[in-house]
Scaffold this motif. Structure first.
Motif, PDB file in Angstrom:
ATOM      1  N   THR A 106      21.397 101.397  37.770  1.00  0.00           N
ATOM      2  CA  THR A 106      21.811 100.018  37.988  1.00  0.00           C
ATOM      3  C   THR A 106      22.459  99.899  39.359  1.00  0.00           C
ATOM      4  O   THR A 106      22.913 100.874  39.935  1.00  0.00           O
ATOM      5  CB  THR A 106      22.816  99.573  36.905  1.00  0.00           C
ATOM      6  N   TRP A 107      22.502  98.685  39.844  1.00  0.00           N
ATOM      7  CA  TRP A 107      23.113  98.423  41.138  1.00  0.00           C
ATOM      8  C   TRP A 107      24.633  98.410  41.003  1.00  0.00           C
ATOM      9  O   TRP A 107      25.181  97.894  40.044  1.00  0.00           O
ATOM     10  CB  TRP A 107      22.664  97.066  41.680  1.00  0.00           C
ATOM     11  N   ILE A 108      25.293  98.976  41.995  1.00  0.00           N
ATOM     12  CA  ILE A 108      26.742  98.898  42.129  1.00  0.00           C
ATOM     13  C   ILE A 108      26.994  97.984  43.317  1.00  0.00           C
ATOM     14  O   ILE A 108      26.486  98.228  44.414  1.00  0.00           O
ATOM     15  CB  ILE A 108      27.354 100.287  42.376  1.00  0.00           C
ATOM     16  N   TYR A 109      27.753  96.927  43.090  1.00  0.00           N
ATOM     17  CA  TYR A 109      28.005  95.952  44.151  1.00  0.00           C
ATOM     18  C   TYR A 109      29.325  96.248  44.832  1.00  0.00           C
ATOM     19  O   TYR A 109      30.344  96.439  44.176  1.00  0.00           O
ATOM     20  CB  TYR A 109      28.006  94.526  43.580  1.00  0.00           C
ATOM     21  N   TRP A 110      29.293  96.318  46.154  1.00  0.00           N
ATOM     22  CA  TRP A 110      30.496  96.531  46.950  1.00  0.00           C
ATOM     23  C   TRP A 110      31.357  95.279  46.846  1.00  0.00           C
ATOM     24  O   TRP A 110      30.843  94.178  46.774  1.00  0.00           O
ATOM     25  CB  TRP A 110      30.085  96.810  48.393  1.00  0.00           C
TER      26      TRP A 110
ATOM     27  N   GLN B  75      21.308  98.599  49.947  1.00  0.00           N
ATOM     28  CA  GLN B  75      20.657  97.355  50.369  1.00  0.00           C
ATOM     29  C   GLN B  75      21.688  96.321  50.773  1.00  0.00           C
ATOM     30  O   GLN B  75      22.786  96.280  50.222  1.00  0.00           O
ATOM     31  CB  GLN B  75      19.843  96.760  49.230  1.00  0.00           C
TER      32      GLN B  75
ATOM     33  N   TYR C  66      22.212  92.213  50.798  1.00  0.00           N
ATOM     34  CA  TYR C  66      21.659  91.038  50.127  1.00  0.00           C
ATOM     35  C   TYR C  66      22.399  89.805  50.624  1.00  0.00           C
ATOM     36  O   TYR C  66      23.505  89.902  51.151  1.00  0.00           O
ATOM     37  CB  TYR C  66      21.760  91.166  48.602  1.00  0.00           C
TER      38      TYR C  66
ATOM     39  N   THR D  59      23.806  85.973  49.603  1.00  0.00           N
ATOM     40  CA  THR D  59      24.131  85.098  48.483  1.00  0.00           C
ATOM     41  C   THR D  59      23.545  83.716  48.719  1.00  0.00           C
ATOM     42  O   THR D  59      23.060  83.402  49.815  1.00  0.00           O
ATOM     43  CB  THR D  59      25.659  84.971  48.308  1.00  0.00           C
TER      44      THR D  59
ATOM     45  N   ARG E  48      24.887  96.432  48.110  1.00  0.00           N
ATOM     46  CA  ARG E  48      24.746  97.033  46.786  1.00  0.00           C
ATOM     47  C   ARG E  48      24.065  98.378  46.967  1.00  0.00           C
ATOM     48  O   ARG E  48      23.326  98.599  47.926  1.00  0.00           O
ATOM     49  CB  ARG E  48      23.959  96.126  45.856  1.00  0.00           C
TER      50      ARG E  48
ATOM     51  N   ARG F 237      22.670 102.230  44.752  1.00  0.00           N
ATOM     52  CA  ARG F 237      22.395 103.013  43.551  1.00  0.00           C
ATOM     53  C   ARG F 237      22.736 104.463  43.863  1.00  0.00           C
ATOM     54  O   ARG F 237      22.449 104.941  44.946  1.00  0.00           O
ATOM     55  CB  ARG F 237      20.923 102.935  43.157  1.00  0.00           C
TER      56      ARG F 237
END
Length: 58
Positions: free
Chosen positions: A5-9, A42, A44, A46, A54, A56
């Motif tokens: 899953t993605w981990i968001y900073w 990556q 991204y 908003t 984000r 992995r």
């Protein structure tokens, strides 16, 4: 195999350059301190136009 899953900073940045610099810091910090190196990082954007990071882990 577990699904990655993605981990968001925890920050959003006003422009892509700031987010890119933060992404390099995320990658470098993990290599320096021996934590798991992100398998994929990556940038991204908003809906409001801000940029985030984000990643992995392996």
């Amino acid at each position: 195999m577990a699904r990655q899953t993605w981990i968001y900073w925890a920050g959003l940045y006003a422009n892509k350059f700031e987010a890119y610099c933060a992404a390099l810091w995320v990658e470098g910090e993990r290599r320096i301190y021996g934590r798991k190196v992100p398998a994929e990082v990556q940038l991204y954007q908003t809906d409001r136009g801000k940029y985030g990071i984000r990643f992995r882990t392996m």
